[in-house]
Design a protein around this motif. Sequence first.
Motif, mmCIF file in Angstrom:
data_model
loop_
_atom_site.group_PDB
_atom_site.id
_atom_site.type_symbol
_atom_site.label_atom_id
_atom_site.label_comp_id
_atom_site.label_asym_id
_atom_site.label_seq_id
_atom_site.Cartn_x
_atom_site.Cartn_y
_atom_site.Cartn_z
ATOM 1 N N ILE A 1 -27.664 37.150 22.725
ATOM 2 C CA ILE A 1 -26.750 36.027 23.001
ATOM 3 C C ILE A 1 -25.319 36.536 23.168
ATOM 4 O O ILE A 1 -24.592 36.118 24.080
ATOM 5 C CB ILE A 1 -26.828 34.984 21.872
ATOM 6 N N LEU A 2 -24.900 37.463 22.294
ATOM 7 C CA LEU A 2 -23.554 38.032 22.398
ATOM 8 C C LEU A 2 -23.378 38.785 23.722
ATOM 9 O O LEU A 2 -22.309 38.732 24.341
ATOM 10 C CB LEU A 2 -23.294 38.986 21.224
ATOM 11 N N TYR A 3 -24.422 39.470 24.155
ATOM 12 C CA TYR A 3 -24.378 40.225 25.415
ATOM 13 C C TYR A 3 -24.172 39.288 26.609
ATOM 14 O O TYR A 3 -23.303 39.529 27.459
ATOM 15 C CB TYR A 3 -25.672 41.016 25.555
ATOM 16 N N VAL A 4 -24.929 38.201 26.658
ATOM 17 C CA VAL A 4 -24.779 37.239 27.751
ATOM 18 C C VAL A 4 -23.412 36.560 27.683
ATOM 19 O O VAL A 4 -22.759 36.343 28.720
ATOM 20 C CB VAL A 4 -25.909 36.190 27.715
ATOM 21 N N SER A 5 -22.953 36.254 26.478
ATOM 22 C CA SER A 5 -21.637 35.627 26.317
ATOM 23 C C SER A 5 -20.532 36.543 26.817
ATOM 24 O O SER A 5 -19.559 36.091 27.442
ATOM 25 C CB SER A 5 -21.402 35.281 24.841
ATOM 26 N N PHE A 6 -20.684 37.835 26.569
ATOM 27 C CA PHE A 6 -19.699 38.805 27.055
ATOM 28 C C PHE A 6 -19.693 38.858 28.586
ATOM 29 O O PHE A 6 -18.630 38.860 29.220
ATOM 30 C CB PHE A 6 -20.012 40.188 26.478
ATOM 31 N N HIS B 1 -20.580 36.575 30.640
ATOM 32 C CA HIS B 1 -20.078 35.322 31.203
ATOM 33 C C HIS B 1 -18.592 35.110 30.905
ATOM 34 O O HIS B 1 -17.798 34.826 31.813
ATOM 35 C CB HIS B 1 -20.888 34.150 30.647
ATOM 36 N N GLY B 2 -18.214 35.282 29.637
ATOM 37 C CA GLY B 2 -16.844 34.955 29.237
ATOM 38 C C GLY B 2 -15.819 36.013 29.579
ATOM 39 O O GLY B 2 -14.670 35.686 29.914
ATOM 40 N N PHE C 1 -23.724 31.754 35.195
ATOM 41 C CA PHE C 1 -25.099 31.620 34.720
ATOM 42 C C PHE C 1 -26.025 31.320 35.900
ATOM 43 O O PHE C 1 -25.698 30.485 36.750
ATOM 44 C CB PHE C 1 -25.213 30.492 33.689
ATOM 45 N N VAL D 1 -29.927 37.124 31.111
ATOM 46 C CA VAL D 1 -30.407 35.773 30.821
ATOM 47 C C VAL D 1 -31.907 35.797 30.541
ATOM 48 O O VAL D 1 -32.402 35.102 29.640
ATOM 49 C CB VAL D 1 -30.076 34.820 31.986
ATOM 50 N N VAL E 1 -32.325 36.959 26.938
ATOM 51 C CA VAL E 1 -32.032 35.920 25.942
ATOM 52 C C VAL E 1 -33.182 34.924 25.838
ATOM 53 O O VAL E 1 -33.637 34.574 24.741
ATOM 54 C CB VAL E 1 -30.720 35.187 26.290
#
Length: 305
Positions: free
Chosen positions: A52-57, A59-60, A66, A200, A203
């Motif tokens: 989750i942290l990897y995808v958040s990085f 994206h953010g 996404f 994605v 995750v």
Amino acid sequence: MLPQAMELWIPITIAAAFLQNLRSALQKRLRSSLGTRGASFVRFGFGFPIAILYVSFLHGVIGYAFPALSGRFALWAVIGGLAQIYATILLVHLFSLRNFAVGTAYSKTEPVQAALFGFVLLGEKLTTGAVLAILVGVFGVMLISMARSPLSPKSLLTSLTGRTALIGIASGGIFGISAVAYRSAALALDGPNPIMQAAVTLVCVTGFQTVYMLVWMLATDRSEIGRVVRSWRSSSLVGLAGVLGSACWFTAMALQPVAYVRALGQVELIFTFAASWFLFKERLNLRELLGCLLIVSGILGLLLA
């Protein structure tokens, strides 16, 4: 840009192989304090928050959008997730039956099995070089299966149909199914690039696997969950190595066909020999060593063919 993108899969695959070997070595150590399911669960349960942290990085911070999900993606993700769970359980159990290097080598028959499945089920033609490479790999498995028994036709048949060999070969075959499913899932996403599509996918799959295995352990052995929680320091390392390795595998397979990625991934056996020798103080006899090398040679020959 395309040649650079196509070359990127090589270092990513080598990193995936190293991380996978590290995760397997840590799981082998955990097998002494956890059951087979618990040692398998930590790969997914402790890796899910990191995914989750990897995808958040991505994206953010990086700004990747996404991708749009679909029913086809969900189907392949579930198939791949279930296949990976049961292949992992078989592999962890295999470590208790044979030493680390030999157990891993059995599971590395995956690319050879994939080529045979393609020939039998899909009618994909095999070149003479590919057939020879497959025979080399099969002979390697035969050597490993007979490494601790007399050389005779009867002992060969007994070894190849024995519990250890069948578990290892089944693990390799199911891992092959999961790899094909993951590539299909990532390609089914309408995403900005292969990296985000792979992230994605990671995750969604690890989330599904975590819930599936938690429900399974709650229904069959709740005490295993307590043992997993108490071993959180070691388990978190397994989760970290597992999710980073999966991120590399997923990305490489989004860039390149599974057969190429998995064939190059056999470099893991080099890391496996080192771990077996230095970490676990295990010694291979001559036939086991030759068998492992023949499996690697057969897979590399298959890639060249």
